[in-house]
Motif scaffolding. Sequence first.
Motif, mmCIF file in Angstrom:
data_model
loop_
_atom_site.group_PDB
_atom_site.id
_atom_site.type_symbol
_atom_site.label_atom_id
_atom_site.label_comp_id
_atom_site.label_asym_id
_atom_site.label_seq_id
_atom_site.Cartn_x
_atom_site.Cartn_y
_atom_site.Cartn_z
ATOM 1 N N GLN A 257 -5.833 -2.338 -0.749
ATOM 2 C CA GLN A 257 -5.049 -3.029 0.188
ATOM 3 C C GLN A 257 -5.637 -2.435 1.546
ATOM 4 N N ALA A 258 -5.682 -1.039 1.648
ATOM 5 C CA ALA A 258 -5.950 -0.260 2.708
ATOM 6 C C ALA A 258 -7.282 -1.076 3.156
ATOM 7 N N THR A 259 -8.211 -1.309 2.352
ATOM 8 C CA THR A 259 -9.542 -2.040 2.782
ATOM 9 C C THR A 259 -9.213 -3.310 3.298
ATOM 10 N N LEU A 260 -8.568 -4.153 2.686
ATOM 11 C CA LEU A 260 -8.176 -5.558 3.017
ATOM 12 C C LEU A 260 -7.518 -5.594 4.443
ATOM 13 N N GLN A 261 -6.988 -4.437 4.925
ATOM 14 C CA GLN A 261 -6.216 -4.293 6.147
ATOM 15 C C GLN A 261 -6.903 -3.644 7.277
ATOM 16 N N MET B 201 0.991 -1.285 0.078
ATOM 17 C CA MET B 201 -0.025 -0.004 0.123
ATOM 18 C C MET B 201 0.829 1.401 -0.168
ATOM 19 N N ASN B 202 1.747 1.397 0.953
ATOM 20 C CA ASN B 202 2.596 2.388 1.153
ATOM 21 C C ASN B 202 3.549 2.715 -0.474
ATOM 22 N N GLY B 203 4.029 1.595 -1.005
ATOM 23 C CA GLY B 203 4.768 1.640 -2.287
ATOM 24 C C GLY B 203 3.689 2.174 -3.182
ATOM 25 N N HIS B 204 2.599 1.767 -3.396
ATOM 26 C CA HIS B 204 1.676 2.148 -4.398
ATOM 27 C C HIS B 204 1.546 3.590 -4.247
ATOM 28 N N ALA C 160 -6.380 5.293 6.480
ATOM 29 C CA ALA C 160 -5.540 5.188 5.226
ATOM 30 C C ALA C 160 -6.393 5.281 4.358
ATOM 31 N N LYS C 161 -7.645 4.346 4.320
ATOM 32 C CA LYS C 161 -8.660 4.388 3.241
ATOM 33 C C LYS C 161 -9.079 5.871 3.089
#
Length: 427
Positions: free
Chosen positions: A401-405, A372-375, A410-411
């Motif tokens: 990825q933020a949603t999955l976590q 997520m951070n990289g994207h 972050a979302k």
Amino acid sequence: MGQSENALKDAEASLKEDKSFFEGLYQKAEALYYMGEFEFGLVFYHRGQKLRPQIQEFRLGIQKAQEAIENSVASSFSVKLEIKGDLSFLQKDEERVQPIAAILNLTTEKKLQTKKTPKSEKTTKQLLGEFYSDKKYLETLLKDEDLVKGKTKNGERLQDVIQGCLTYLDSCTEFWNQERPISAHKKCKVKQNNCTKGHSAPSETVQFLLKSLDGIDAELTSGNAEGSLMKAEEVMKVVQGWSEKEVPNKKEVIGSLHSCIGNALIDLGDMDKALEHHQKDLELAKQCKLPDAMSRALDNIGRVYAQIGQFAQAIEFWEIKVPLACGGLEKTWLFHEIGRCYLELNRHEEARAYGVRSVAAADEIADEKWQMNGHVLVAQAELKLGHFGSGVFHLETALTQATLQEDDSAKNVIQKALDEAKQHLPQ
């Protein structure tokens, strides 16, 4: 337009004259993916990645296809896919670029297949390194009877495709086994410390040092930077009073204490003094030829420079650290931080390049947070470069990825950035 089958026909037409046309391979993989043919799409993402490892869309395609397969409830097979690499490894490692042609030739010579030197599984794992997981993954796929019966839209049997990849990996293993001894493939192994070779400190001294270092670290971890600094300075005075005979690795211990003092000073905001101690740590690490200690010191020096806004200096030290970085987590963090510094310097192309490297390292260890951070970093660079379509794509991936976590904060931030980015897209 949602016309995936027509897209597939056009993609296949573009590959008729040249099957290695990478843009056609990408469109074919995308069409298959949106048709729900995730397994076949995965094959062509891999082919494209092998031909053009620098193009990030193929790696992202591999990731999303694997995730789709895992999440497919209606799938007729059950195989756990691991995002730990890809099959383009020959072009990712600079020291292996030279023998590519020779390795490719090996795969076409059947005689070599029957004359291989038997190797243990342990040897194979050491030769392939981080790509051993790819081999195991393919072997697992090959055991799935339902999967291997399938065919690609081109009529190729999936069993042949998988077997071809395994044959390729076996040929590479054989080649490396002949070209270089197994020790040459070991990564991030620390050389024996020349300062301590042949010596051992008295047990009481060792116990004192271990207990002291644990106490120093515990104080810093609990948020008591002043207490950590005080203990580290006290232990430093004790160690400096010892002779080399009492502590053969005295320089190494002093270097560790300089590192502890520097970290405590960073937390206390005294960056000038912190920098002095981390530079002393680096000097001692060089004297004793300690790669791990050098990596630690370079890391901390870069951290100090980044925190005081001297991003060019942070990049200078962190880029020296890159060859010393061990493990996917350290690499993805390091690439991300270097990319952030380039972004601060408005050097957006370099920021994007390091963002892509951070995503790749995170993919190999399947770390969703750093993916997520990289994207997000890549998206920021792309938007600064005016590449709004690509920026939106990476923000959407980060949002998933933020949603999955289940990371709501972050979302919210990513969603806001995504909405703003979409306003720049052509209508």
